[in-house]
Design an enzyme around this catalytic site. Structure first.
Site, PDB file in Angstrom:
ATOM      1  N   GLU A  55       3.091   6.485  -4.085  1.00 24.38           N
ATOM      2  CA  GLU A  55       1.876   5.980  -3.451  1.00 24.38           C
ATOM      3  C   GLU A  55       1.237   7.015  -2.534  1.00 24.38           C
ATOM      4  O   GLU A  55       0.016   7.141  -2.470  1.00 24.38           O
ATOM      5  CB  GLU A  55       2.170   4.693  -2.676  1.00 24.38           C
ATOM      6  CG  GLU A  55       2.420   3.478  -3.551  1.00 24.38           C
ATOM      7  CD  GLU A  55       1.210   3.081  -4.375  1.00 24.38           C
ATOM      8  OE1 GLU A  55       0.076   3.421  -3.980  1.00 24.38           O
ATOM      9  OE2 GLU A  55       1.394   2.432  -5.423  1.00 24.38           O
ATOM     10  N   TYR A 138      -3.323  -0.123   2.978  1.00 26.36           N
ATOM     11  CA  TYR A 138      -3.152  -0.196   1.530  1.00 26.36           C
ATOM     12  C   TYR A 138      -1.733   0.206   1.120  1.00 26.36           C
ATOM     13  O   TYR A 138      -1.077  -0.489   0.341  1.00 26.36           O
ATOM     14  CB  TYR A 138      -4.162   0.701   0.790  1.00 26.36           C
ATOM     15  CG  TYR A 138      -3.701   0.943  -0.631  1.00 26.36           C
ATOM     16  CD1 TYR A 138      -3.842  -0.049  -1.592  1.00 26.36           C
ATOM     17  CD2 TYR A 138      -3.024   2.122  -0.992  1.00 26.36           C
ATOM     18  CE1 TYR A 138      -3.354   0.125  -2.876  1.00 26.36           C
ATOM     19  CE2 TYR A 138      -2.531   2.296  -2.274  1.00 26.36           C
ATOM     20  CZ  TYR A 138      -2.702   1.296  -3.211  1.00 26.36           C
ATOM     21  OH  TYR A 138      -2.191   1.454  -4.471  1.00 26.36           O
ATOM     22  N   ASP A 156      -6.457  -0.795  -4.624  1.00 26.85           N
ATOM     23  CA  ASP A 156      -6.813   0.607  -4.831  1.00 26.85           C
ATOM     24  C   ASP A 156      -8.139   0.677  -5.578  1.00 26.85           C
ATOM     25  O   ASP A 156      -8.806  -0.342  -5.798  1.00 26.85           O
ATOM     26  CB  ASP A 156      -5.698   1.342  -5.578  1.00 26.85           C
ATOM     27  CG  ASP A 156      -5.548   0.880  -7.028  1.00 26.85           C
ATOM     28  OD1 ASP A 156      -6.202  -0.110  -7.434  1.00 26.85           O
ATOM     29  OD2 ASP A 156      -4.775   1.526  -7.778  1.00 26.85           O
TER      30      ASP A 156
END
Length: 372
Positions: A55, A138, A156
């Site tokens: 990520e 996020y 995203d």
């Protein structure tokens, strides 16, 4: 703006129960999920370290570009404790070429924090994850959902596009983010939160693409308002981008036989901690004469030779043009304070950002290094 107002006065697509959307997504995902090096196989638990590492790497970077870097990192540092025991310089060297180098510094700081403060075990809640260096809303949601199956929906760019089309969100980004987050949460299944998130990511990456989406293959096509309107490619709505002001500067490439003069940039700021050749400030409207006066001073240096052309590079907030000067130093010339000589044969192992690799290739007439 509420989800109801987002849909107001738009043609309704063919009727379908909204509650079935999460199940439709998961059924599609079970058949078409992407095979990614950081993704657990069906039925296997996700490794929080691999989820977190991927990520961070995927922020503003494509899956194709990240793949080789991810593989190198997990071979070198197979878990967060190993990464936390590494030096920041080693991490920056391994990261070189991937861009957005603050991510690499935060990656190392986070690994150190997880190792020292959490015994090498990642917190399993969004709140706990957000307290770690380099992990924003996020990323915390993505790790919580994918690694720990917490019922939360990370949004995203792929998910943003799917949701904005599905509900025909007219509000422009970035103002529409809160509404899109609210709408995306309606696509969470009662269980398998991580798979719900990854299903939407995969849908956006493979079906609901920016150009020419394959709507006929989409499991949600009967519910998609943008498809009913024939306006798929106009979503998400985006405010016009503001281009930054061009900055200019000079780079000074000094060789001593088979060695090159380099220095490290300050830890904080753009390209912090990375290796560079000496250079001038990067300023809007800077003229060549002013930039050249910032050249390093070494005894016995040959006259500066200006290379034909300029090196161009585009950062997130501004484009850059660098004039490149070259000179040769005599054997045993000492490096100025704060600088060092490195063998040109070992440059591949230096933490050189792409802009510096371009400069060196231009100065030494080397073939450009392909980005991974």
């Amino acid at each position: 703006m509420s989800p109801r107002s987002a849909l107001k006065a738009r043609p309704e697509p063919a009727p379908s129960k909204a509650t079935s959307r999460p199940n439709l997504l998961l059924a599609w995902y079970d058949r078409h999920r992407r095979r990614l090096p950081w993704r657990a196989a069906p039925g296997q638990a996700s490794d929080p370290y691999r989820v977190w590492l991927s990520e961070i790497m995927l922020q503003q970077t494509t899956v194709k570009a990240v793949g080789p870097y991810f593989e190198k990192f997990v071979v070198r540092w197979p878990d967060v404790t190993a990464l936390g025991s590494a030096s920041q310089d080693d991490v920056l060297r391994m990261w070189a070429g991937l861009g957005y180098y603050s991510r690499a510094r935060n990656l190392h700081a986070c690994a150190v924090a997880v190792t020292r403060a959490h015994g090498g075990i990642f917190p399993d809640t969004e709140e706990g994850l957000r307290a770690l260096p380099g992990i924003g809303p996020y990323t915390a949601a993505a790790i919580a959902a994918i690694a720990f199956d917490r019922r939360t929906m990370p949004v995203d760019g792929n998910i943003e596009r799917v949701v904005s089309r599905l509900f025909a969100v007219e509000q422009e980004l970035p103002q529409a983010k809160a509404l899109i987050q609210q709408l995306a949460a309606t696509l969470l299944a009662d269980s398998r939160a991580g798979d719900s998130a990854q299903a939407l990511m995969d849908l956006g990456a493979s079906i609901c693409t920016p150009k020419k989406p394959a709507c006929s293959l989409c499991p949600l096509n009967k519910d998609c308002i943008a498809r009913a309107q024939g306006t798929q490619e106009t979503f998400p709505r985006k405010a016009p981008k503001k281009s930054g002001t061009l900055r200019r500067g000079a780079a000074f490439v000094v060789t001593r036989g088979d060695e090159l003069l380099v220095r490290s940039r300050p830890e904080k700021g753009l390209l912090g901690g990375m290796t560079e050749v000496p250079g001038s400030d990067w300023l809007a409207g800077q003229d060549d004469a002013t930039a050249k006066r910032q050249a390093p001073e070494l005894k016995g240096l040959s006259r500066w030779q200006r290379k034909v052309g300029v090196v161009t590079h585009v950062f997130t907030h501004f484009p850059l043009e660098l004039v490149v000067y070259t000179a040769k130093a005599a054997a045993r010339t000492r490096a100025p304070e704060g600088m060092r000589w490195v063998p040109t044969a070992t440059l591949a192992g230096e933490a050189l950002p792409n802009v510096m690799r371009k400069v060196i290739a231009h100065a030494l007439d080397l073939p450009p290094r392909r980005s991974s």
